[in-house]
Design a protein around this motif. Structure first.
Motif, PDB file in Angstrom:
ATOM      1  N   TYR A   7       0.777  -1.230   0.000  1.00  0.00           N
ATOM      2  CA  TYR A   7       0.000   0.000   0.000  1.00  0.00           C
ATOM      3  C   TYR A   7       0.818   1.295   0.000  1.00  0.00           C
ATOM      4  O   TYR A   7       0.479   2.215  -0.742  1.00  0.00           O
ATOM      5  N   PRO A   8       1.878   1.432   0.788  1.00  0.00           N
ATOM      6  CA  PRO A   8       2.632   2.700   0.729  1.00  0.00           C
ATOM      7  C   PRO A   8       3.187   3.010  -0.664  1.00  0.00           C
ATOM      8  O   PRO A   8       3.102   4.146  -1.137  1.00  0.00           O
ATOM      9  N   ASP A   9       3.710   1.998  -1.343  1.00  0.00           N
ATOM     10  CA  ASP A   9       4.233   2.207  -2.695  1.00  0.00           C
ATOM     11  C   ASP A   9       3.103   2.556  -3.654  1.00  0.00           C
ATOM     12  O   ASP A   9       3.233   3.466  -4.487  1.00  0.00           O
ATOM     13  N   TRP A  10       1.996   1.850  -3.541  1.00  0.00           N
ATOM     14  CA  TRP A  10       0.843   2.104  -4.404  1.00  0.00           C
ATOM     15  C   TRP A  10       0.326   3.526  -4.188  1.00  0.00           C
ATOM     16  O   TRP A  10       0.066   4.251  -5.145  1.00  0.00           O
ATOM     17  N   ALA A  11       0.214   3.935  -2.943  1.00  0.00           N
ATOM     18  CA  ALA A  11      -0.264   5.289  -2.631  1.00  0.00           C
ATOM     19  C   ALA A  11       0.677   6.348  -3.203  1.00  0.00           C
ATOM     20  O   ALA A  11       0.228   7.338  -3.795  1.00  0.00           O
ATOM     21  N   GLU A  12       1.962   6.144  -3.056  1.00  0.00           N
ATOM     22  CA  GLU A  12       2.924   7.118  -3.586  1.00  0.00           C
ATOM     23  C   GLU A  12       2.826   7.218  -5.100  1.00  0.00           C
ATOM     24  O   GLU A  12       2.821   8.309  -5.665  1.00  0.00           O
ATOM     25  N   ARG A  13       2.705   6.073  -5.778  1.00  0.00           N
ATOM     26  CA  ARG A  13       2.602   6.094  -7.235  1.00  0.00           C
ATOM     27  C   ARG A  13       1.316   6.779  -7.697  1.00  0.00           C
ATOM     28  O   ARG A  13       1.321   7.515  -8.681  1.00  0.00           O
ATOM     29  N   ILE A  14       0.217   6.539  -6.996  1.00  0.00           N
ATOM     30  CA  ILE A  14      -1.054   7.165  -7.384  1.00  0.00           C
ATOM     31  C   ILE A  14      -0.962   8.678  -7.295  1.00  0.00           C
ATOM     32  O   ILE A  14      -1.499   9.395  -8.127  1.00  0.00           O
ATOM     33  N   ILE A  15      -0.263   9.180  -6.291  1.00  0.00           N
ATOM     34  CA  ILE A  15      -0.160  10.629  -6.110  1.00  0.00           C
ATOM     35  C   ILE A  15       0.873  11.250  -7.046  1.00  0.00           C
ATOM     36  O   ILE A  15       0.679  12.349  -7.547  1.00  0.00           O
ATOM     37  N   THR A  16       1.970  10.553  -7.327  1.00  0.00           N
ATOM     38  CA  THR A  16       3.065  11.164  -8.076  1.00  0.00           C
ATOM     39  C   THR A  16       3.128  10.777  -9.554  1.00  0.00           C
ATOM     40  O   THR A  16       3.735  11.494 -10.340  1.00  0.00           O
ATOM     41  N   ASP A  17       2.521   9.664  -9.950  1.00  0.00           N
ATOM     42  CA  ASP A  17       2.621   9.180 -11.329  1.00  0.00           C
ATOM     43  C   ASP A  17       1.300   9.408 -12.063  1.00  0.00           C
ATOM     44  O   ASP A  17       0.299   8.773 -11.745  1.00  0.00           O
ATOM     45  N   PRO A  18       1.275  10.297 -13.054  1.00  0.00           N
ATOM     46  CA  PRO A  18       0.031  10.577 -13.774  1.00  0.00           C
ATOM     47  C   PRO A  18      -0.550   9.349 -14.483  1.00  0.00           C
ATOM     48  O   PRO A  18      -1.729   9.313 -14.780  1.00  0.00           O
ATOM     49  N   GLN A  19       0.258   8.338 -14.730  1.00  0.00           N
ATOM     50  CA  GLN A  19      -0.220   7.118 -15.376  1.00  0.00           C
ATOM     51  C   GLN A  19      -0.973   6.202 -14.404  1.00  0.00           C
ATOM     52  O   GLN A  19      -1.695   5.309 -14.833  1.00  0.00           O
ATOM     53  N   ALA A  20      -0.808   6.417 -13.108  1.00  0.00           N
ATOM     54  CA  ALA A  20      -1.378   5.514 -12.111  1.00  0.00           C
ATOM     55  C   ALA A  20      -2.843   5.786 -11.805  1.00  0.00           C
ATOM     56  O   ALA A  20      -3.553   4.902 -11.322  1.00  0.00           O
ATOM     57  N   SER A  21      -3.312   7.004 -12.061  1.00  0.00           N
ATOM     58  CA  SER A  21      -4.730   7.321 -11.872  1.00  0.00           C
ATOM     59  C   SER A  21      -5.107   8.471 -12.795  1.00  0.00           C
ATOM     60  O   SER A  21      -4.250   9.226 -13.246  1.00  0.00           O
ATOM     61  N   ASP A  22      -6.391   8.586 -13.055  1.00  0.00           N
ATOM     62  CA  ASP A  22      -6.860   9.675 -13.915  1.00  0.00           C
ATOM     63  C   ASP A  22      -7.089  10.959 -13.137  1.00  0.00           C
ATOM     64  O   ASP A  22      -6.992  12.051 -13.683  1.00  0.00           O
ATOM     65  N   LYS A  23      -7.400  10.829 -11.864  1.00  0.00           N
ATOM     66  CA  LYS A  23      -7.637  12.002 -11.016  1.00  0.00           C
ATOM     67  C   LYS A  23      -7.330  11.605  -9.581  1.00  0.00           C
ATOM     68  O   LYS A  23      -7.751  10.554  -9.112  1.00  0.00           O
ATOM     69  N   LYS A  43     -12.749   3.153 -19.533  1.00  0.00           N
ATOM     70  CA  LYS A  43     -12.480   3.421 -20.948  1.00  0.00           C
ATOM     71  C   LYS A  43     -13.717   3.129 -21.811  1.00  0.00           C
ATOM     72  O   LYS A  43     -13.859   3.643 -22.895  1.00  0.00           O
ATOM     73  N   LYS A  44     -14.639   2.287 -21.300  1.00  0.00           N
ATOM     74  CA  LYS A  44     -15.799   1.880 -22.083  1.00  0.00           C
ATOM     75  C   LYS A  44     -17.084   2.589 -21.672  1.00  0.00           C
ATOM     76  O   LYS A  44     -17.972   2.779 -22.479  1.00  0.00           O
ATOM     77  N   GLU A  45     -17.190   2.936 -20.402  1.00  0.00           N
ATOM     78  CA  GLU A  45     -18.406   3.563 -19.906  1.00  0.00           C
ATOM     79  C   GLU A  45     -18.066   4.908 -19.274  1.00  0.00           C
ATOM     80  O   GLU A  45     -16.910   5.204 -19.012  1.00  0.00           O
ATOM     81  N   ASN A  46     -19.069   5.683 -18.994  1.00  0.00           N
ATOM     82  CA  ASN A  46     -18.872   7.029 -18.464  1.00  0.00           C
ATOM     83  C   ASN A  46     -18.955   7.024 -16.930  1.00  0.00           C
ATOM     84  O   ASN A  46     -19.887   7.572 -16.353  1.00  0.00           O
TER      85      ASN A  46
END
Length: 119
Positions: A7-23, A43-46
């Motif tokens: 989780y700590p690595d995942w959380a850091e990537r989500i905040i710092t890597d634009p590829q890890a989340s859309d917002k 990607k398929k639905e809204n």
């Protein structure tokens, strides 16, 4: 235990890597990040799903998570999303309670099994 270590690595990537989340929305106290909620757009639905959210221990029970969720709902409305989903571990009772207080309801339940093939 090994799953929790991710989780700590995942959380850091989500905040710092634009590829890890859309917002990602981040709650701050002064210059310190005290919580976040991330969204991935379908990607398929809204719609958007929340794969990860967290609040620092010392800021829990201060409505930080509910404020982040409400901000995410506003973001979704502005972007004309049809719906949003939030994934919460079944054993994370405080997060599940915060989510249901806002109006989310359980739609399905699943179990994820983790395996390390190098062992």
């Amino acid at each position: 235990e090994r799953c929790s270590e991710i989780y700590p690595d995942w959380a850091e990537r989500i905040i710092t890597d634009p590829q890890a989340s859309d917002k990602t929305l981040v709650a701050r106290s002064g210059n310190k990040a005290i919580g976040f909620i991330s969204y991935q757009l379908s990607k398929k639905e809204n719609y958007a799903s929340v794969p990860l959210m967290a609040v620092a221990k010392e800021f829990r029970r201060r409505h930080v998570l509910s404020t982040l969720i409400e901000a995410g709902l506003s973001w979704g409305a502005v972007n004309h999303l049809t719906w949003e989903e939030i994934n919460v571990l079944a054993t994370n009772y405080p997060a599940a309670q915060a989510v249901t207080k806002i109006g989310f309801r359980p739609a399905l339940s699943s179990t994820t099994l983790h395996c390390w093939l190098d062992e």
